[in-house]
Design a protein around this motif. Structure first.
Motif, PDB file in Angstrom:
ATOM      1  N   SER A   1      47.957  -5.367   3.359  1.00  0.00           N
ATOM      2  CA  SER A   1      48.859  -5.206   4.508  1.00  0.00           C
ATOM      3  C   SER A   1      48.129  -4.737   5.763  1.00  0.00           C
ATOM      4  CB  SER A   1      50.001  -4.241   4.158  1.00  0.00           C
ATOM      5  OG  SER A   1      49.471  -2.985   3.787  1.00  0.00           O
ATOM      6  N   GLY A   2      46.790  -4.785   5.744  1.00  0.00           N
ATOM      7  CA  GLY A   2      46.004  -4.378   6.904  1.00  0.00           C
ATOM      8  C   GLY A   2      45.019  -3.278   6.567  1.00  0.00           C
ATOM      9  N   SER A   3      44.414  -2.733   7.593  1.00  0.00           N
ATOM     10  CA  SER A   3      43.406  -1.684   7.434  1.00  0.00           C
ATOM     11  C   SER A   3      43.957  -0.330   7.837  1.00  0.00           C
ATOM     12  CB  SER A   3      42.174  -2.001   8.285  1.00  0.00           C
ATOM     13  OG  SER A   3      41.571  -3.194   7.854  1.00  0.00           O
ATOM     14  N   VAL A   4      43.487   0.707   7.132  1.00  0.00           N
ATOM     15  CA  VAL A   4      43.842   2.091   7.446  1.00  0.00           C
ATOM     16  C   VAL A   4      42.541   2.870   7.575  1.00  0.00           C
ATOM     17  CG1 VAL A   4      44.984   4.171   6.612  1.00  0.00           C
ATOM     18  CG2 VAL A   4      46.026   1.948   6.204  1.00  0.00           C
TER      19      VAL A   4
ATOM     20  N   GLU B   1      45.553   6.611  -6.060  1.00  0.00           N
ATOM     21  CA  GLU B   1      44.382   7.330  -5.566  1.00  0.00           C
ATOM     22  C   GLU B   1      44.648   7.913  -4.183  1.00  0.00           C
ATOM     23  OE1 GLU B   1      39.657   6.620  -5.470  1.00  0.00           O
ATOM     24  OE2 GLU B   1      40.811   4.951  -4.644  1.00  0.00           O
ATOM     25  N   ALA B   2      44.205   9.152  -3.987  1.00  0.00           N
ATOM     26  CA  ALA B   2      44.196   9.779  -2.670  1.00  0.00           C
ATOM     27  C   ALA B   2      42.738  10.000  -2.281  1.00  0.00           C
ATOM     28  CB  ALA B   2      44.942  11.104  -2.695  1.00  0.00           C
TER      29      ALA B   2
ATOM     30  N   GLU C   1      41.776  14.034   7.158  1.00  0.00           N
ATOM     31  CA  GLU C   1      42.881  13.093   6.952  1.00  0.00           C
ATOM     32  C   GLU C   1      42.804  12.477   5.556  1.00  0.00           C
ATOM     33  OE1 GLU C   1      43.466  11.785  11.600  1.00  0.00           O
ATOM     34  OE2 GLU C   1      42.345  10.428  10.300  1.00  0.00           O
ATOM     35  N   VAL C   2      43.939  11.895   5.125  1.00  0.00           N
ATOM     36  CA  VAL C   2      44.069  11.356   3.768  1.00  0.00           C
ATOM     37  C   VAL C   2      44.530   9.908   3.826  1.00  0.00           C
ATOM     38  CG1 VAL C   2      45.317  11.568   1.573  1.00  0.00           C
ATOM     39  CG2 VAL C   2      44.657  13.630   2.839  1.00  0.00           C
ATOM     40  N   ILE C   3      43.960   9.089   2.951  1.00  0.00           N
ATOM     41  CA  ILE C   3      44.428   7.724   2.715  1.00  0.00           C
ATOM     42  C   ILE C   3      44.966   7.680   1.296  1.00  0.00           C
ATOM     43  CG2 ILE C   3      43.796   5.289   2.487  1.00  0.00           C
ATOM     44  CD1 ILE C   3      41.509   5.833   4.487  1.00  0.00           C
TER      45      ILE C   3
ATOM     46  N   LEU D   1      33.729  12.099   1.039  1.00  0.00           N
ATOM     47  CA  LEU D   1      35.154  12.202   0.746  1.00  0.00           C
ATOM     48  C   LEU D   1      35.366  12.773  -0.645  1.00  0.00           C
ATOM     49  CD1 LEU D   1      35.825   9.655  -1.366  1.00  0.00           C
ATOM     50  CD2 LEU D   1      35.577   8.353   0.735  1.00  0.00           C
ATOM     51  N   VAL D   2      36.595  13.190  -0.873  1.00  0.00           N
ATOM     52  CA  VAL D   2      37.048  13.623  -2.191  1.00  0.00           C
ATOM     53  C   VAL D   2      38.080  12.607  -2.638  1.00  0.00           C
ATOM     54  CG1 VAL D   2      38.281  15.402  -3.492  1.00  0.00           C
ATOM     55  CG2 VAL D   2      36.658  16.061  -1.695  1.00  0.00           C
ATOM     56  N   TYR D   3      37.947  12.122  -3.880  1.00  0.00           N
ATOM     57  CA  TYR D   3      38.969  11.234  -4.425  1.00  0.00           C
ATOM     58  C   TYR D   3      39.713  11.941  -5.547  1.00  0.00           C
ATOM     59  CZ  TYR D   3      35.143  10.076  -7.708  1.00  0.00           C
ATOM     60  OH  TYR D   3      34.094  10.134  -8.594  1.00  0.00           O
TER      61      TYR D   3
END
Length: 129
Positions: A72-75, A57-58, A81-83, A101-103
């Protein structure tokens, strides 16, 4: 169709998580003939959604600030910006501000979730009024 355009205001069906201010609307899904899903999400500040991502998923943040807590932590990402989330990752989605947001998922998030051990999580969603 070879080219399509979507807006969040044009999304026909929104789904809400429990009584939270979390709303999701697919605009491209498994019935569209495409290989991926695309949709919009709206989260009110402070809302959280624990989830296991069973697909890649983006998340493209279009307004607000959004955090994904993972093993592994938080982003955190802001507008523009993109996760990126890898399949088989346990996460918590967190809205730091009112966020839209857009997924984009591959393969289709709904079909993949329905076929997984995580299918029970879908019970938390109902069609928004």
């Amino acid at each position: 169709m070879s080219v399509e355009h979507f807006t969040s205001s044009g999304a026909s069906t929104w789904f809400q998580r429990l009584d939270q201010q979390i709303f999701l609307a697919d605009v491209v899904d498994q019935n569209s003939g495409a290989a991926m899903s695309v949709g919009f999400g709206r989260y009110r500040r402070g809302e959280k959604n624990p989830w296991k991502v069973t697909y890649d998923e983006a998340l493209v943040i279009t307004s607000g600030a959004f955090t994904v807590e993972g093993p592994s932590g938080s982003v955190t990402a802001r507008a523009g910006e993109v996760i990126y989330l890898w399949a088989d990752t346990e996460v918590v989605y967190v809205a730091d501000e009112d966020t839209e947001l857009v997924y984009v998922t591959y393969p289709h998030w709904l079909a993949t979730t329905e076929a997984s051990a995580e299918a029970h999580r879908l019970d938390d969603f109902h069609e928004a009024e």
